[in-house]
Motif scaffolding. Structure first.
Motif, mmCIF file in Angstrom:
data_model
loop_
_atom_site.group_PDB
_atom_site.id
_atom_site.type_symbol
_atom_site.label_atom_id
_atom_site.label_comp_id
_atom_site.label_asym_id
_atom_site.label_seq_id
_atom_site.Cartn_x
_atom_site.Cartn_y
_atom_site.Cartn_z
ATOM 1 N N SER A 44 9.492 15.451 108.920
ATOM 2 C CA SER A 44 8.257 16.031 109.463
ATOM 3 C C SER A 44 7.523 15.029 110.360
ATOM 4 C CB SER A 44 7.345 16.491 108.323
ATOM 5 O OG SER A 44 7.036 15.395 107.482
ATOM 6 N N ILE A 80 9.505 14.652 113.643
ATOM 7 C CA ILE A 80 9.286 15.757 114.587
ATOM 8 C C ILE A 80 7.943 15.596 115.287
ATOM 9 C CG2 ILE A 80 8.894 18.253 114.727
ATOM 10 C CD1 ILE A 80 11.053 18.561 112.566
ATOM 11 N N ALA A 81 6.907 15.202 114.544
ATOM 12 C CA ALA A 81 5.588 14.981 115.154
ATOM 13 C C ALA A 81 5.646 13.856 116.176
ATOM 14 C CB ALA A 81 4.560 14.674 114.075
#
Length: 145
Positions: free
Chosen positions: A103, A106-107
């Motif tokens: 996560s 991806i950010a």
């Protein structure tokens, strides 16, 4: 603490706790060095005349060991890498990040795409490409002259 002499090639390692227990906490570093190197045949007593031109001197010095490196714990699995490619798209220009949770990776990938709009950005898991932002069309690129 390390004590090394370049002249006679002697060296020793001491723990600070043992030195404090033996010599006290209020001893100066110079006095401690003289006490530890008292048996060196090149050691000169305080107040002795200066050494002659070719006379050897005790070159003992104290050094502290390098601090222990704090290595963060490694999570299980392989990290994700966010990479920026050159403007042509065939050569890796910069590895922006190595990140473990997907996560956060991806950010970071999305933020890198906004920061470098004219470059190709990839998010990889070893050799596998997880996400890829293609190069924009040539007419939309702002290339410097």
């Amino acid at each position: 603490m390390y004590v090394d002499c370049a002249t006679c090639k002697r060296s020793g390692r001491y723990t600070v706790a043992s030195l404090i227990g033996r010599d006290g906490a209020d001893i100066s570093t110079l006095d401690l060095l003289r006490h530890l190197t008292a048996s060196c045949r090149y050691q000169r007593s305080p107040g002795a005349p200066p050494a002659r031109k070719y006379e050897r001197l005790c070159l003992a010095a104290t050094t502290l060991p390098p601090p222990a490196r704090k290595i963060p714990p490694v999570q299980p699995g392989d990290p994700y890498t966010v990479e920026m490619w050159d403007r042509i798209g065939n050569k890796l220009e910069l590895q922006l990040a190595t990140i473990y949770p997907l996560s956060v990776a991806i950010a970071t990938f999305e933020a890198a795409g906004l920061d470098w709009p004219t470059n190709e950005v990839t998010l990889r898991d070893r050799a596998r490409i997880v996400r890829k932002r293609e190069l924009p069309p040539r007419h939309m690129r702002c290339l410097p002259f």
